[in-house]
Design an enzyme around this catalytic site. Structure first.
Site, PDB file in Angstrom:
ATOM      1  N   ARG A 157     -30.559 -63.082  73.240  1.00  9.50           N
ATOM      2  CA  ARG A 157     -30.648 -61.876  72.431  1.00  9.50           C
ATOM      3  C   ARG A 157     -31.687 -60.947  73.049  1.00  9.50           C
ATOM      4  NH1 ARG A 157     -30.510 -66.385  68.950  1.00  9.50           N
ATOM      5  NH2 ARG A 157     -28.749 -66.381  67.483  1.00  9.50           N
ATOM      6  N   HIS A 171     -26.168 -56.037  73.394  1.00  2.00           N
ATOM      7  CA  HIS A 171     -25.809 -57.322  72.808  1.00  2.00           C
ATOM      8  C   HIS A 171     -24.481 -57.848  73.339  1.00  2.00           C
ATOM      9  CE1 HIS A 171     -26.387 -60.457  69.789  1.00  2.00           C
ATOM     10  NE2 HIS A 171     -25.101 -60.358  69.498  1.00  2.00           N
TER      11      HIS A 171
END
Length: 386
Positions: free
Chosen positions: A205, A313
């Site tokens: 992430r 992402h």
């Protein structure tokens, strides 16, 4: 004058000057409560006491006074009392409450909220153009708040009973090919190249990658350890804290094909101290999303590679997709990605190192197909970092 309460096994009844009958009874906490209504006949009051006693015995009693509390006030208190929530989660909940719940249901007493009202609220949000993802998040938030109200015996049951209302169905996100990942990495400034590669092929992430320190990389073992993350609040405050969940704290195998790029990055852009941040801004400050997008010219380069809607992402999404194609088990994939399993016990299971290495090796084979020259660094020997 009112009559004195009669002797009863549970509660009491008294006759008011008006001639009607009023009941009093002890709640689960022992505190005496007065009935919400009065009765024309004493036997009706007696029947009401019997029903209340049965509810208390069966655990179905709710507090009529607390049911008068307005949803907005109760929900705000609900957020404050959850001291284990992360700052970003608190910010998200407060935003959902302020924007989507309070304007429509904030002044409604808890005891007045029913399923029809919840359904109408949800339809109103959808009809006013609120995105499906935010509608689902708002519904889940409201459901959690009202579940606590149910547990606290304020309302008899949770009125959030709309099937599928809390499920998010986001648009399908793009998945890059391995060649496109390297094309993207070659377009960003050199100090950001390793960030693109590691975030993709280790399924990191943004906050996890931004928080990495030199000691988190072991390029001899070929692993990266996720021990903390950066969280950026809407206020601009940047918080360093633990990973998103217990499953988020993990050690991930790195494809050997990207280790030379990591070696070069550490040598040129990372301080020598074990605690030095691996990825920083041009002046050595902590990396922020806004600085990354500006420095990388993200809007321009994603158009160049043919993915104009690409989000950072999506790199993690790409890595997860490649990992899944290796044939690894669901448990090993969940552990690599740092996801909480539906079966909470999986969080505590010891990770399968051999299976995770197979995932990294499968990634490495795919990378080597399109980047054969990246298999070895200048020395061909990775160095331990720490």
């Amino acid at each position: 004058m009112a009559n004195k309460p009669g002797k009863r096994r549970f509660g009491s009844i008294r006759k008011l000057p008006s001639g009607r009958f009023q009941i009093r009874y002890p709640g689960p906490d022992g505190r005496m409560r007065t009935g919400e209504t009065t009765y024309e006949r004493e036997r009706d009051a007696d029947k009401a006491l019997s029903l209340l006693e049965a509810k208390l015995t069966a655990g179905g009693w709710t507090d009529p006074q607390r049911a008068k509390v307005k949803l907005g006030d109760y929900a705000a208190k609900w957020i404050r009392e959850r001291t284990n929530l992360r700052p970003r989660t608190v910010e998200i909940y407060e935003g959902l409450l302020r924007r989507f719940v309070v304007p429509h249901l904030g002044n409604v007493p808890l005891g007045k909220i029913d399923t029809a009202m919840v359904r109408e609220w949800r339809v109103t949000l959808i009809g006013s153009g609120v995105g499906s993802s935010e509608v689902a998040k708002s519904y889940r938030f409201l459901r959690a708040v009202l579940m606590t109200a149910t547990d606290d015996q304020i309302i008899p049951r949770n009125p959030c009973r709309i099937r599928g209302a809390g499920e998010e169905k986001p648009d399908e996100r793009p998945v890059l090919t391995v060649a496109k990942v390297f094309e993207l990495a070659d377009l960003v400034p050199e100090r950001l190249r390793a960030l693109i590669l590691l975030s993709t092929f280790a399924s990191l992430r943004w906050g996890e990658a931004a928080a990495l320190r030199r000691m988190d990389l072991d390029l001899v073992a070929g692993t990266v350890s996720v021990r903390q993350q950066h969280v950026e609040l809407d206020s601009g405050e940047l918080i360093v804290g633990p990973p998103k969940s217990r499953a988020g704290a993990r050690t991930v195998a790195i494809p050997t094909a990207i280790i030379p790029a990591l070696q070069d990055h550490l040598a040129e852009f990372t301080g020598p101290q074990p605690e030095a941040l691996v990825f920083t801004g041009a002046r050595g400050a902590r990396m922020r999303r806004s600085n990354f997008y500006r420095a990388s010219k993200w809007v321009e380069i994603r158009k160049k590679i043919g993915y104009p809607e690409l989000h950072f992402h999506d790199l993690r999404h790409t890595g997860n997709t490649i990992a899944a194609s290796s044939g690894a088990s669901l448990r090993d994939l969940m552990e690599r990605m740092g996801h909480d399993s539906v079966r909470a016990a999986l969080i505590y299971q010891h990770r399968t190192t051999e299976a995770d290495r197979k995932i990294a090796d499968a990634m490495n084979d795919k990378i080597s197909e399109v980047r054969p020259d990246d298999d070895e660094g200048s020395s061909g020997v990775p160095a331990r970092i720490g």
